[in-house]
Design an enzyme around this catalytic site. Structure first.
Site, mmCIF file in Angstrom:
data_model
loop_
_atom_site.group_PDB
_atom_site.id
_atom_site.type_symbol
_atom_site.label_atom_id
_atom_site.label_comp_id
_atom_site.label_asym_id
_atom_site.label_seq_id
_atom_site.Cartn_x
_atom_site.Cartn_y
_atom_site.Cartn_z
ATOM 1 N N TYR A 1 -9.653 -6.803 8.554
ATOM 2 C CA TYR A 1 -9.175 -7.694 9.062
ATOM 3 C C TYR A 1 -9.797 -8.513 10.250
ATOM 4 O O TYR A 1 -9.829 -9.837 10.334
ATOM 5 C CB TYR A 1 -8.099 -7.547 9.796
ATOM 6 C CG TYR A 1 -7.131 -6.546 8.855
ATOM 7 C CD1 TYR A 1 -5.701 -7.155 8.222
ATOM 8 C CD2 TYR A 1 -7.293 -4.989 8.562
ATOM 9 C CE1 TYR A 1 -5.079 -6.897 7.250
ATOM 10 C CE2 TYR A 1 -6.256 -5.003 7.448
ATOM 11 C CZ TYR A 1 -4.811 -5.840 6.771
ATOM 12 O OH TYR A 1 -4.851 -5.263 5.890
ATOM 13 N N ASN B 1 -10.729 -2.379 3.736
ATOM 14 C CA ASN B 1 -9.823 -2.950 4.185
ATOM 15 C C ASN B 1 -10.336 -3.602 5.784
ATOM 16 O O ASN B 1 -10.786 -2.756 6.356
ATOM 17 C CB ASN B 1 -8.389 -2.386 5.094
ATOM 18 C CG ASN B 1 -7.932 -1.256 4.221
ATOM 19 O OD1 ASN B 1 -8.402 -0.915 2.658
ATOM 20 N ND2 ASN B 1 -7.264 -0.049 4.610
ATOM 21 N N HIS C 1 -2.038 6.898 1.476
ATOM 22 C CA HIS C 1 -2.271 6.085 2.657
ATOM 23 C C HIS C 1 -1.229 6.450 3.297
ATOM 24 O O HIS C 1 0.270 6.553 3.440
ATOM 25 C CB HIS C 1 -1.253 5.517 1.887
ATOM 26 C CG HIS C 1 -1.575 3.581 2.162
ATOM 27 N ND1 HIS C 1 -2.407 3.047 2.201
ATOM 28 C CD2 HIS C 1 -1.648 3.764 4.208
ATOM 29 C CE1 HIS C 1 -1.873 1.371 2.700
ATOM 30 N NE2 HIS C 1 -1.742 1.995 4.582
ATOM 31 N N ARG D 1 -2.105 -3.176 -5.473
ATOM 32 C CA ARG D 1 -2.513 -1.680 -5.719
ATOM 33 C C ARG D 1 -1.225 -1.087 -4.445
ATOM 34 O O ARG D 1 -0.582 -2.061 -3.782
ATOM 35 C CB ARG D 1 -3.457 -1.917 -4.052
ATOM 36 C CG ARG D 1 -4.136 -0.511 -3.529
ATOM 37 C CD ARG D 1 -4.451 -0.840 -2.380
ATOM 38 N NE ARG D 1 -5.356 -0.053 -1.422
ATOM 39 C CZ ARG D 1 -4.909 0.174 -0.181
ATOM 40 N NH1 ARG D 1 -5.064 -0.749 0.880
ATOM 41 N NH2 ARG D 1 -5.583 1.646 0.396
ATOM 42 N N GLU E 1 -7.898 -4.738 0.909
ATOM 43 C CA GLU E 1 -6.695 -4.754 1.590
ATOM 44 C C GLU E 1 -7.653 -6.058 2.573
ATOM 45 O O GLU E 1 -8.611 -6.116 3.436
ATOM 46 C CB GLU E 1 -6.142 -4.273 2.604
ATOM 47 C CG GLU E 1 -5.305 -3.094 2.641
ATOM 48 C CD GLU E 1 -4.477 -2.716 3.565
ATOM 49 O OE1 GLU E 1 -4.758 -2.451 4.695
ATOM 50 O OE2 GLU E 1 -4.587 -1.289 2.990
ATOM 51 N N GLU F 1 -7.941 5.031 4.852
ATOM 52 C CA GLU F 1 -8.676 4.539 6.581
ATOM 53 C C GLU F 1 -8.639 6.339 7.195
ATOM 54 O O GLU F 1 -8.101 6.692 7.929
ATOM 55 C CB GLU F 1 -6.799 3.529 7.282
ATOM 56 C CG GLU F 1 -8.213 2.453 6.565
ATOM 57 C CD GLU F 1 -7.220 1.333 7.312
ATOM 58 O OE1 GLU F 1 -5.519 1.273 8.685
ATOM 59 O OE2 GLU F 1 -7.132 0.125 7.244
HETATM 60 C C1 BG6 Z 1 -4.072 -0.805 7.639
HETATM 61 C C2 BG6 Z 1 -3.016 -0.377 6.729
HETATM 62 O O1 BG6 Z 1 -4.668 -0.247 8.421
HETATM 63 O O2 BG6 Z 1 -3.683 -1.949 7.906
HETATM 64 C C3 BG6 Z 1 -1.965 -0.996 6.710
HETATM 65 O O3 BG6 Z 1 -3.814 0.457 5.615
HETATM 66 C C4 BG6 Z 1 -1.410 -1.785 7.649
HETATM 67 O O4 BG6 Z 1 -1.105 0.313 5.758
HETATM 68 C C5 BG6 Z 1 -2.783 -2.636 8.018
HETATM 69 O O5 BG6 Z 1 -0.331 -2.305 7.613
HETATM 70 C C6 BG6 Z 1 -2.234 -3.806 8.641
HETATM 71 O O6 BG6 Z 1 -1.769 -2.836 10.064
HETATM 72 P P1 BG6 Z 1 -0.245 -3.338 10.377
HETATM 73 O O7 BG6 Z 1 -0.500 -1.969 11.856
HETATM 74 O O8 BG6 Z 1 -0.758 -4.581 11.294
HETATM 75 O O9 BG6 Z 1 0.422 -3.242 9.879
#
Ligand code: BG6
Length: 440
Positions: free
Chosen positions: A299, A297, A120, A76, A370, A166
């Site tokens: 996390y 995305n 982005h 990507r 992501e 995002e």
């Molecule tokens: C997402 C973004 O919000 O999270 C990325 O699309 C970003 O660009 C990723 O790098 C992780 O966030 P960070 O602040 O840890 O880089």
């Protein structure tokens, strides 16, 4: 629930990784690239800026070779809008166009499927200077023209397109909307939802164009999707978790996938005097043009309690994204889950819940655009060799991929999984210390 048997991953599953132009490319404003809002965005103290990136611009051939060796099947990238149109529109910068042709060709030659994000975070500064960017309706036309250029230029090579990365975050970060003098989202909420509306219409126009010009391609948004857990069994907390999910993420998917503001979200905006004005015909455009998949995305997850208004109805706190809003919610630390050094809860089951909810609510295939684990890497010497122990990252990835495997086995269509990331890109807010990949 436990599953008795797991299905195989589909044979065409997009096992991939991702980067974004401003975090990876470098070559800042050279070779014809115009300025973007990234040059003016707020950055943490003592962190690297994005001028040099990790020099993907000059090293992409070696990088792609390494991807192939690793067995990546998809990659990507994001296209820097201002490498193509330095002023956001008008005159094309051929050198930028040739750069992306070369990257995409190189990926194809190595049997790696390109997944292309059209925007982005790096919005053209020239459009902010001219008319205020996403706050003005002209932004829809300029995005549509940009999208049309990309589809015509790269459409024969690219099957997977992502409209906006995002949007849910961009509208809450005034500097990424080009409002550098605004302190925080609290000061610019009204503008945020005007920008949001224009972005949704622009995306719907891009869905439509893509469907007309590239009938075999697939297009969708990528949003940051989290699961919000009620921090207690108090029904007020359960409601707060639902509310946060709505005002942070579902509102956007309701607009993009159903073409509607939804009753509860409409009331939220009206109560605060921030419901955007727009022509009625926009809702028709939104309803008629929906994405083919949802990019996610993912996390971490958050716990949520209800926060009473206490005479401060609607007041938000927290940067860059609000961590509380009076009368709605307050984020709390989860008591069971461990967190990264940046306080992001590590929650692989949350990914399973997220994917199940997304599919239940929108019934569209999902692409994990992501997912990754950040760490401050420490180099240690083991038997004379410099090494980094990244056991925690390996466990994180294994468990999250296990969740993906489970939802695939439950029959949910998942198109692929892109780890963040393959290279040592600069973090969006925390510079080079926050690493998503082992470097030695
Ligand atoms: C997402 C973004 O919000 O999270 C990325 O699309 C970003 O660009 C990723 O790098 C992780 O966030 P960070 O602040 O840890 O880089």
């Amino acid at each position: 629930m436990d599953l008795k048997q797991l299905k195989d991953f589909p044979p065409n599953f997009l096992w991939g990784a991702g980067i974004s132009s401003f975090q990876a490319e470098g070559d800042w404003r050279k070779n014809g690239q115009g300025r973007s809002v990234i040059e003016y965005t707020r950055k943490e103290k003592n962190t690297t800026n994005f001028e040099a990136g990790v020099d993907f611009y000059h090293h992409y051939k070696e990088d792609i070779k390494l991807m192939k060796e690793m067995g990546l099947r998809a990659f990507r990238i994001s296209i820097s809008w201002t490498r193509i149109f330095p002023n956001g529109k008008g005159k094309v910068n051929r050198s930028g166009v040739e750069f992306y042709h070369s990257v995409i060709n190189q990926l194809k030659e190595n049997h790696i499927e390109p997944i292309v994000t059209m925007y982005h975070f790096d919005y053209p500064q020239a459009l902010i200077d001219e008319y205020g960017g996403w706050l003005d309706r002209r932004s829809v036309i300029d995005y549509k023209n940009y999208a049309s250029f990309l589809f015509n230029e790269f459409g024969d090579q690219v099957k997977y397109w992502i409209t906006i990365n995002e949007q849910d975050h961009v509208i809450k970060m005034p500097d990424r909307l080009g409002m550098i003098n605004a302190g925080s989202y609290s000061d610019t909420e009204k503008e945020a939802y005007i920008a949001n509306h224009n972005m949704c219409v622009a995306s719907a126009e891009a869905f439509n164009l893509c469907h007309l010009l590239l009938p075999k391609a697939m297009i969708g948004p990528a949003l940051s999707y989290q699961v919000y857990y009620p921090a207690s069994d108090n029904p007020a907390d359960v409601l707060a978790a639902d509310d946060l999910s709505l005002i942070n993420q579902n509102y956007l998917l309701d607009l993009q996938c159903r073409g509607e503001y939804g009753a509860v979200f409409t009331k939220y905006l009206v109560d605060r005097g921030i419901y955007p004005r727009f022509p009625e015909s926009d809702l028709k455009i939104l309803k008629q043009n929906c994405p083919d998949f949802i990019g996610v995305n993912y996390y971490s997850t958050d716990d949520v309690t209800y926060l009473a208004s206490n005479g401060k109805f609607g007041k938000t706190k927290g940067l860059p994204i609000p961590s509380q809003e009076n009368g709605v919610f307050k984020k709390e630390k989860n008591k069971v889950l461990k967190s990264t050094k940046w306080g992001w809860a590590i929650d692989s089951i949350g990914l399973r819940i997220a994917l199940q909810r997304l599919y239940r609510d929108y019934n569209l295939p999902i692409l994990i655009t992501e997912n990754g684990y950040s760490e401050i890497e420490k180099v240690s010497n083991v038997d004379g060799n410099e090494t980094i122990n990244d056991k925690d990252r390996i466990i994180y990835l294994k468990k999250h991929i296990q969740s993906v495997h489970e939802v695939i086995s439950e029959g949910i269509p998942i198109l692929g999984y892109c780890v963040w990331t393959f290279m040592d890109v600069i973090s969006g807010h925390s510079g080079m210390n926050k690493r998503y990949v082992k470097v030695v």
